[in-house]
Design a protein around this motif. Sequence first.
Motif, PDB file in Angstrom:
ATOM      1  N   ILE A  83       0.858  -1.191   0.000  1.00  0.00           N
ATOM      2  CA  ILE A  83       0.000   0.000   0.000  1.00  0.00           C
ATOM      3  C   ILE A  83       0.888   1.232   0.000  1.00  0.00           C
ATOM      4  N   TYR A  84       0.570   2.181  -0.846  1.00  0.00           N
ATOM      5  CA  TYR A  84       1.305   3.447  -0.855  1.00  0.00           C
ATOM      6  C   TYR A  84       0.301   4.589  -0.782  1.00  0.00           C
ATOM      7  N   VAL A  85       0.438   5.424   0.237  1.00  0.00           N
ATOM      8  CA  VAL A  85      -0.447   6.568   0.409  1.00  0.00           C
ATOM      9  C   VAL A  85       0.366   7.847   0.231  1.00  0.00           C
ATOM     10  N   ALA A  86       0.140   8.546  -0.878  1.00  0.00           N
ATOM     11  CA  ALA A  86       0.818   9.819  -1.151  1.00  0.00           C
ATOM     12  C   ALA A  86      -0.001  10.919  -0.488  1.00  0.00           C
ATOM     13  N   ASN A  87       0.333  11.198   0.756  1.00  0.00           N
ATOM     14  CA  ASN A  87      -0.461  12.108   1.566  1.00  0.00           C
ATOM     15  C   ASN A  87       0.197  13.463   1.790  1.00  0.00           C
ATOM     16  N   ALA A  88       1.524  13.517   1.767  1.00  0.00           N
ATOM     17  CA  ALA A  88       2.233  14.762   2.085  1.00  0.00           C
ATOM     18  C   ALA A  88       1.815  15.888   1.149  1.00  0.00           C
ATOM     19  N   GLY A  89       1.564  17.055   1.716  1.00  0.00           N
ATOM     20  CA  GLY A  89       1.156  18.185   0.889  1.00  0.00           C
ATOM     21  C   GLY A  89       1.260  19.488   1.636  1.00  0.00           C
ATOM     22  N   VAL A  90       1.157  20.565   0.894  1.00  0.00           N
ATOM     23  CA  VAL A  90       1.229  21.901   1.482  1.00  0.00           C
ATOM     24  C   VAL A  90       0.231  22.799   0.780  1.00  0.00           C
ATOM     25  N   ASN A  91      -0.317  23.757   1.516  1.00  0.00           N
ATOM     26  CA  ASN A  91      -1.277  24.696   0.943  1.00  0.00           C
ATOM     27  C   ASN A  91      -0.993  26.090   1.480  1.00  0.00           C
ATOM     28  N   THR A  92      -0.812  27.026   0.582  1.00  0.00           N
ATOM     29  CA  THR A  92      -0.660  28.430   0.947  1.00  0.00           C
ATOM     30  C   THR A  92      -1.803  29.202   0.293  1.00  0.00           C
ATOM     31  N   ILE A  93      -2.667  29.790   1.106  1.00  0.00           N
ATOM     32  CA  ILE A  93      -3.820  30.504   0.567  1.00  0.00           C
ATOM     33  C   ILE A  93      -3.414  31.925   0.187  1.00  0.00           C
ATOM     34  N   THR A  94      -3.395  32.181  -1.103  1.00  0.00           N
ATOM     35  CA  THR A  94      -2.976  33.483  -1.623  1.00  0.00           C
ATOM     36  C   THR A  94      -3.739  33.764  -2.909  1.00  0.00           C
ATOM     37  N   SER A  95      -4.198  34.985  -3.087  1.00  0.00           N
ATOM     38  CA  SER A  95      -4.856  35.325  -4.348  1.00  0.00           C
ATOM     39  C   SER A  95      -3.844  35.221  -5.485  1.00  0.00           C
ATOM     40  N   SER A  96      -4.323  34.895  -6.661  1.00  0.00           N
ATOM     41  CA  SER A  96      -3.423  34.659  -7.788  1.00  0.00           C
ATOM     42  C   SER A  96      -2.506  35.848  -8.066  1.00  0.00           C
ATOM     43  N   GLN A  97      -3.016  37.052  -7.865  1.00  0.00           N
ATOM     44  CA  GLN A  97      -2.215  38.243  -8.143  1.00  0.00           C
ATOM     45  C   GLN A  97      -1.049  38.389  -7.176  1.00  0.00           C
ATOM     46  N   GLN A  98      -1.145  37.728  -6.024  1.00  0.00           N
ATOM     47  CA  GLN A  98      -0.108  37.874  -5.001  1.00  0.00           C
ATOM     48  C   GLN A  98       0.831  36.669  -4.914  1.00  0.00           C
ATOM     49  N   VAL A  99       0.574  35.628  -5.688  1.00  0.00           N
ATOM     50  CA  VAL A  99       1.401  34.421  -5.606  1.00  0.00           C
ATOM     51  C   VAL A  99       2.795  34.705  -6.158  1.00  0.00           C
ATOM     52  N   SER A 100       3.809  34.384  -5.362  1.00  0.00           N
ATOM     53  CA  SER A 100       5.189  34.552  -5.821  1.00  0.00           C
ATOM     54  C   SER A 100       5.636  33.313  -6.584  1.00  0.00           C
ATOM     55  N   GLU A 101       6.724  33.451  -7.335  1.00  0.00           N
ATOM     56  CA  GLU A 101       7.247  32.307  -8.076  1.00  0.00           C
ATOM     57  C   GLU A 101       7.688  31.208  -7.120  1.00  0.00           C
ATOM     58  N   ASP A 102       8.306  31.595  -6.010  1.00  0.00           N
ATOM     59  CA  ASP A 102       8.764  30.605  -5.043  1.00  0.00           C
ATOM     60  C   ASP A 102       7.588  29.845  -4.425  1.00  0.00           C
ATOM     61  N   GLU A 103       6.525  30.558  -4.126  1.00  0.00           N
ATOM     62  CA  GLU A 103       5.340  29.925  -3.537  1.00  0.00           C
ATOM     63  C   GLU A 103       4.715  28.945  -4.522  1.00  0.00           C
ATOM     64  N   TYR A 104       4.611  29.361  -5.774  1.00  0.00           N
ATOM     65  CA  TYR A 104       4.065  28.494  -6.813  1.00  0.00           C
ATOM     66  C   TYR A 104       4.910  27.225  -6.933  1.00  0.00           C
ATOM     67  N   ASP A 105       6.226  27.414  -7.059  1.00  0.00           N
ATOM     68  CA  ASP A 105       7.111  26.266  -7.238  1.00  0.00           C
ATOM     69  C   ASP A 105       7.075  25.324  -6.044  1.00  0.00           C
TER      70      ASP A 105
END
Length: 249
Positions: A83-105
């Motif tokens: 069994i493999y559960v790919a659970n790890a994740g991250v979420n940063t709530i930011t409006s599209s106009q404010q998303v930085s390249e680093d945050e996107y990547d």
Amino acid sequence: MKSLENKVAVITGGNSGIGLATAKLFAAEGASVVVTGRRQQIVDAAVNEIGAGAIGIRGDVADPDHHRNVAEIVHERFGHADIYVANAGVNTITSSQQVSEDEYDAQFAINARGTFFGVQKIAPILRDGGSIILVGSLASDKVLDGHAVYAGTKAAIGAFARSWALEFKARGIRVNMLSPGPTETAILEKLGVAPDDRGAFIDMMSGAIPLGRLGRPEELARAALFLASDASSFVTGINLRVDGGMALL
């Protein structure tokens, strides 16, 4: 007999929240559990909480070498995974106009890249007839403020699940996506919800959910158990939404 007796389960991000609840339930159902996480102290604490001989491996899911290391350790210790559960994740709530390249990547590296290469590296040691569970999100189907990038990463995971359900069909490996709605975990604080605002935030979110409350990690874990066990032996390529009906609104 326990539903995961003699199975080996690998859970990324299994050191907290939904991942930890899933690891504990899988162990209780007889599985040998391997969890991964970024911080050694938290991984060690999770292993102690899971018990039943659980193993913890520290690493960055965005790094393919980490997944290669996990596969090598699992192969050396158990000879295979079931069994493999790919659970790890991250979420940063930011409006599209404010998303930085680093945050996107960062979001795509952890959520999408981490999932892809995790499955790629574990696949050679996954036994035929095994189960792959990719943890998605309600956000891939429902538009939520500030979630454009996060939703994009989870939509990619949905595409992976559908593709892999066919790619692995000859080996009898089932691939499914589990999509949580708002769940009561420590991620609320990580999203910037102050402790004093937690109650009001939960009340606000609960009002947008037909069942009138947030989910509990244990409820998501039981859904993951269904997808991991023989109870879902004829289920592959689905997106199982565990969101209290929120996607309907």
